[in-house]
Design a protein around this motif. Structure first.
Motif, PDB file in Angstrom:
ATOM      1  N   MET A   1      -5.757   0.291  28.962  1.00 41.32           N
ATOM      2  CA  MET A   1      -6.526   0.177  30.493  1.00 41.32           C
ATOM      3  C   MET A   1      -8.096  -0.972  30.391  1.00 41.32           C
ATOM      4  N   GLY A   2      -8.156  -1.065  31.188  1.00 42.19           N
ATOM      5  CA  GLY A   2      -9.338  -1.788  31.288  1.00 42.19           C
ATOM      6  C   GLY A   2     -10.568  -1.222  31.740  1.00 42.19           C
ATOM      7  N   LEU A   3     -11.976  -1.694  31.631  1.00 37.71           N
ATOM      8  CA  LEU A   3     -13.138  -0.972  31.711  1.00 37.71           C
ATOM      9  C   LEU A   3     -13.047  -0.389  33.837  1.00 37.71           C
ATOM     10  N   LEU A   4     -12.632  -1.702  34.533  1.00 34.47           N
ATOM     11  CA  LEU A   4     -12.788  -1.697  35.909  1.00 34.47           C
ATOM     12  C   LEU A   4     -11.243  -0.204  36.327  1.00 34.47           C
ATOM     13  N   SER A   5     -10.499  -0.404  35.610  1.00 39.19           N
ATOM     14  CA  SER A   5      -9.628   0.593  35.932  1.00 39.19           C
ATOM     15  C   SER A   5     -10.085   1.990  35.886  1.00 39.19           C
ATOM     16  N   CYS A   6     -10.754   1.968  34.766  1.00 38.27           N
ATOM     17  CA  CYS A   6     -10.737   3.419  34.131  1.00 38.27           C
ATOM     18  C   CYS A   6     -12.095   3.778  35.252  1.00 38.27           C
ATOM     19  N   ILE A   7     -12.606   2.913  35.416  1.00 37.25           N
ATOM     20  CA  ILE A   7     -14.015   3.369  36.838  1.00 37.25           C
ATOM     21  C   ILE A   7     -13.554   4.005  37.806  1.00 37.25           C
ATOM     22  N   GLU A   8     -12.114   3.077  38.120  1.00 35.82           N
ATOM     23  CA  GLU A   8     -11.769   3.211  39.120  1.00 35.82           C
ATOM     24  C   GLU A   8     -10.977   4.701  39.669  1.00 35.82           C
ATOM     25  N   GLN A   9     -10.453   4.556  38.226  1.00 36.49           N
ATOM     26  CA  GLN A   9     -10.063   6.177  37.892  1.00 36.49           C
ATOM     27  C   GLN A   9     -10.406   7.315  38.590  1.00 36.49           C
ATOM     28  N   ILE A  10     -11.764   7.183  37.344  1.00 40.34           N
ATOM     29  CA  ILE A  10     -13.306   8.336  37.518  1.00 40.34           C
ATOM     30  C   ILE A  10     -13.955   8.652  38.318  1.00 40.34           C
ATOM     31  N   VAL A  11     -14.081   7.558  39.186  1.00 38.58           N
ATOM     32  CA  VAL A  11     -15.772   7.535  40.170  1.00 38.58           C
ATOM     33  C   VAL A  11     -14.809   8.315  41.315  1.00 38.58           C
ATOM     34  N   GLY A  12     -15.076   8.991  41.845  1.00 43.40           N
ATOM     35  CA  GLY A  12     -14.464   8.813  43.273  1.00 43.40           C
ATOM     36  C   GLY A  12     -15.845   7.887  44.040  1.00 43.40           C
ATOM     37  N   GLY A  13     -16.865   8.977  43.799  1.00 41.50           N
ATOM     38  CA  GLY A  13     -17.902   7.633  44.542  1.00 41.50           C
ATOM     39  C   GLY A  13     -19.339   8.056  44.677  1.00 41.50           C
ATOM     40  N   ILE A  14     -19.947   7.229  44.848  1.00 39.17           N
ATOM     41  CA  ILE A  14     -21.279   6.103  44.825  1.00 39.17           C
ATOM     42  C   ILE A  14     -22.401   6.728  45.417  1.00 39.17           C
ATOM     43  N   VAL A  15     -23.747   8.282  45.105  1.00 42.32           N
ATOM     44  CA  VAL A  15     -24.172   8.113  45.919  1.00 42.32           C
ATOM     45  C   VAL A  15     -25.466   7.712  45.883  1.00 42.32           C
ATOM     46  N   PRO A  16     -26.593   7.255  46.065  1.00 39.35           N
ATOM     47  CA  PRO A  16     -27.393   6.528  45.938  1.00 39.35           C
ATOM     48  C   PRO A  16     -28.690   7.407  46.311  1.00 39.35           C
ATOM     49  N   ILE A  17     -29.795   6.439  45.230  1.00 40.66           N
ATOM     50  CA  ILE A  17     -30.855   7.935  44.516  1.00 40.66           C
ATOM     51  C   ILE A  17     -31.997   6.684  45.316  1.00 40.66           C
ATOM     52  N   LYS A  18     -33.096   7.149  44.843  1.00 39.85           N
ATOM     53  CA  LYS A  18     -34.021   6.242  44.968  1.00 39.85           C
ATOM     54  C   LYS A  18     -34.316   6.761  43.491  1.00 39.85           C
ATOM     55  N   SER A  19     -35.381   5.764  42.915  1.00 36.00           N
ATOM     56  CA  SER A  19     -36.021   4.980  42.361  1.00 36.00           C
ATOM     57  C   SER A  19     -37.035   5.415  41.988  1.00 36.00           C
ATOM     58  N   SER A  20     -37.711   5.021  40.418  1.00 35.06           N
ATOM     59  CA  SER A  20     -39.008   5.905  40.693  1.00 35.06           C
ATOM     60  C   SER A  20     -39.800   4.509  40.922  1.00 35.06           C
ATOM     61  N   GLY A  21     -39.294   3.136  41.053  1.00 32.01           N
ATOM     62  CA  GLY A  21     -40.263   2.283  41.658  1.00 32.01           C
ATOM     63  C   GLY A  21     -39.589   1.448  40.830  1.00 32.01           C
ATOM     64  N   GLU A  22     -40.054  -0.375  40.652  1.00 29.65           N
ATOM     65  CA  GLU A  22     -39.477  -1.254  41.031  1.00 29.65           C
ATOM     66  C   GLU A  22     -39.435  -1.625  39.414  1.00 29.65           C
ATOM     67  N   GLY A  23     -38.074  -1.763  39.259  1.00 26.99           N
ATOM     68  CA  GLY A  23     -37.616  -2.558  37.959  1.00 26.99           C
ATOM     69  C   GLY A  23     -37.428  -0.870  37.684  1.00 26.99           C
ATOM     70  N   TYR A  24     -36.783  -0.140  37.929  1.00 27.60           N
ATOM     71  CA  TYR A  24     -36.991   1.354  37.044  1.00 27.60           C
ATOM     72  C   TYR A  24     -35.840   1.982  37.682  1.00 27.60           C
ATOM     73  N   ASP A  25     -34.874   1.936  36.681  1.00 28.02           N
ATOM     74  CA  ASP A  25     -33.064   2.170  37.481  1.00 28.02           C
ATOM     75  C   ASP A  25     -33.151   3.905  36.835  1.00 28.02           C
ATOM     76  N   CYS A  26     -32.494   4.612  37.911  1.00 32.23           N
ATOM     77  CA  CYS A  26     -32.380   6.070  37.941  1.00 32.23           C
ATOM     78  C   CYS A  26     -30.494   6.727  38.328  1.00 32.23           C
ATOM     79  N   SER A  27     -30.093   7.506  37.105  1.00 35.05           N
ATOM     80  CA  SER A  27     -28.934   7.657  37.030  1.00 35.05           C
ATOM     81  C   SER A  27     -29.122   8.966  37.042  1.00 35.05           C
ATOM     82  N   TYR A  28     -27.798   9.745  37.457  1.00 33.15           N
ATOM     83  CA  TYR A  28     -27.630  10.713  36.500  1.00 33.15           C
ATOM     84  C   TYR A  28     -25.961  10.987  37.482  1.00 33.15           C
ATOM     85  N   SER A  29     -25.093  11.945  36.819  1.00 34.02           N
ATOM     86  CA  SER A  29     -23.687  12.964  36.464  1.00 34.02           C
ATOM     87  C   SER A  29     -23.777  14.458  36.412  1.00 34.02           C
TER      88      SER A  29
END
Length: 138
Positions: A1-29
């Motif tokens: 299974m490729g990475l894209l297929s794996c992500i499609e099967q695992i991730v049902g939704g992406i919820v946008p969140i606010k970053s702490s600032g320009e050039g700073y990425d935030c994420s969690y699950s």
């Protein structure tokens, strides 16, 4: 299974969140909200923000994948035990399970970037340079 297929099967939704600032990425699950990942969306235009956004998606999807796997096949006996090791991102002692997750997630991200470099899709040198820096950092 490729990475894209794996992500499609695992991730049902992406919820946008606010970053702490320009050039700073935030994420969690969190396993409590199965199949959802929370990701900041870089507000710059161009390819580099798309790569950063993609990395955040891969990062959180792989955390979820390993968490789902661990429900059936525990990998660490005492998840609460502090390892006492160094985490370059958190600069603090980490739980053994967290170290394992970090190693797995960043291994997959590195593979993703290496595969991008080996393909024909990346033609712009500043994008190649960004990817090489990420591979070296990881």
């Amino acid at each position: 299974m490729g990475l894209l297929s794996c992500i499609e099967q695992i991730v049902g939704g992406i919820v946008p969140i606010k970053s702490s600032g320009e050039g700073y990425d935030c994420s969690y699950s969190t396993p409590e909200i199965a199949s959802s990942i929370f990701v900041s969306i870089p507000n710059l235009s161009g390819t580099l923000p798309a790569l950063r956004f993609g990395e955040s998606i891969v990062h959180e999807a792989m955390h979820l994948l390993l968490t789902f796997f661990e429900k059936k096949h525990p990998l660490v006996k005492q998840a609460g035990e502090k390892m006492g090791g160094y985490s370059p991102w958190r600069e603090e002692p980490r739980k053994l399970r967290g170290v394992l997750h970090g190693m797995y997630v960043f291994y997959i991200i590195r593979l993703w970037y290496v595969n991008l470099l080996q393909g024909d899709a990346i033609v712009c040198e500043n994008i190649r340079s960004f990817i090489r820096r990420r591979v070296d950092t990881i």
